[in-house]
Design an enzyme around this catalytic site. Sequence first.
Site, mmCIF file in Angstrom:
data_model
loop_
_atom_site.group_PDB
_atom_site.id
_atom_site.type_symbol
_atom_site.label_atom_id
_atom_site.label_comp_id
_atom_site.label_asym_id
_atom_site.label_seq_id
_atom_site.Cartn_x
_atom_site.Cartn_y
_atom_site.Cartn_z
ATOM 1 N N THR A 20 -14.055 -88.759 -12.742
ATOM 2 C CA THR A 20 -15.036 -88.061 -12.194
ATOM 3 C C THR A 20 -16.702 -88.713 -12.328
ATOM 4 O O THR A 20 -17.642 -88.425 -12.366
ATOM 5 C CB THR A 20 -14.568 -87.009 -12.594
ATOM 6 O OG1 THR A 20 -13.625 -86.901 -11.731
ATOM 7 C CG2 THR A 20 -15.903 -86.099 -12.279
ATOM 8 N N THR A 99 -10.641 -87.925 -15.744
ATOM 9 C CA THR A 99 -10.070 -86.438 -17.124
ATOM 10 C C THR A 99 -7.870 -87.513 -16.857
ATOM 11 O O THR A 99 -7.509 -86.548 -17.754
ATOM 12 C CB THR A 99 -10.353 -85.937 -17.027
ATOM 13 O OG1 THR A 99 -10.515 -84.949 -15.827
ATOM 14 C CG2 THR A 99 -11.193 -85.967 -17.058
ATOM 15 N N ASP A 100 -8.176 -86.683 -15.962
ATOM 16 C CA ASP A 100 -6.728 -86.915 -15.068
ATOM 17 C C ASP A 100 -5.283 -87.655 -15.948
ATOM 18 O O ASP A 100 -4.443 -87.253 -16.535
ATOM 19 C CB ASP A 100 -6.312 -87.004 -13.769
ATOM 20 C CG ASP A 100 -6.850 -85.843 -12.676
ATOM 21 O OD1 ASP A 100 -7.526 -85.232 -13.484
ATOM 22 O OD2 ASP A 100 -7.092 -86.310 -11.541
HETATM 23 N N1 ASP Z 1 -9.117 -87.356 -10.790
HETATM 24 C C1 ASP Z 1 -10.333 -87.533 -11.671
HETATM 25 C C2 ASP Z 1 -9.617 -88.880 -12.372
HETATM 26 O O1 ASP Z 1 -9.336 -88.382 -13.180
HETATM 27 C C3 ASP Z 1 -10.766 -86.397 -12.306
HETATM 28 C C4 ASP Z 1 -12.228 -86.488 -13.075
HETATM 29 O O2 ASP Z 1 -12.113 -87.401 -14.549
HETATM 30 O O3 ASP Z 1 -12.024 -85.387 -14.539
HETATM 31 O O4 ASP Z 1 -10.568 -90.277 -12.117
#
Ligand code: ASP
Length: 321
Positions: A20, A99-100
Amino acid sequence: MVNSFSAEVQRVVVLGTGGTIAGKAASSGDNIGYTAGQVGVADLLGGIDAPTGVTLVAEQVAQVDSKDMSFEIWRQLAQRCAHWLAQPDVAGVVITHGTDTLEETAFFLHSVLAAAKPVVLTCAMRPATALAPDGPQNVRDAISVAATKGAQGVTVVCAGTVHSAVDIQKTHTYRLDAFGSGDAGPLGYVEEGDVRLVRSWPEGGGSQASKPVGAGAVTWPRVEIVMSHAGASGAVIDALMSAAVLDPLRGLVLATTGNGTVHHALEEAALKAQAAGISVVRATRCMSGRILPKAGEQLRDAGALTPVKARIALMLELLGE
Ligand code: ASP
């Protein structure tokens, strides 16, 4: 020896993997309807002033939504970290990441790298196009940690907080401060570019197999996670054992209830799998705490490791056999 580089010339290398933090949405008010992994890591560093005496180097390793993280990217990432950390003038490495699966990548790197210098993962909960993106400050904070004298090991910086790779877990779907370190608590905080440590830096790690850091492709042992819950049965394990279309199953992590407890029907199937040569490990699905060992358990436990981290540990263990 930590910080053997010259005081005048320090490089901090920023490796991009997507997420993200590199995401783009059609409108600045949209914090969820974006596409991750669109902006190059060099552009993410655009408006960021490096700390005095630090030169930034940007390198794109991957460009993915981290929900789609792969073993091949992990292998490349480990290799690039090992390469850069070996340069005497490199103070540390920062990795921009979604973050995932951030906690999984952090734990993997902790397990395979002997990181006597800092490797700092960072992220964002809002895309780069947001009205108030959180990525730039997180990157700046991560660079500060990577350039901090005496810092070492694999850590994660998000929302001004420094977590260890071993303890970190994503705990929120939306808030900018989306991570926690459970009972252990964070390692420290970044305040105006200074790190205030409340625990010691993590050990350099690297206790697991070094094979994934090697140059060649790795055949990862197939390890699956099966959750114990009300009304569970042995059907998933039985299906995994007999699925001819997949690589043969090598390991199973049971995401258990409470202190390592498993539904009797699932336990029966797991014991059968173990007797057939599958490595079975229990890891609690509770957010905090660890499995306290009890006499007479027939399935070993993963202590405080979450199911996803226990899976990585088991894969590395099987890879090292
Ligand atoms: N789906 C995204 C990822 O993990 C979520 C994020 O980065 O917050 O790349």
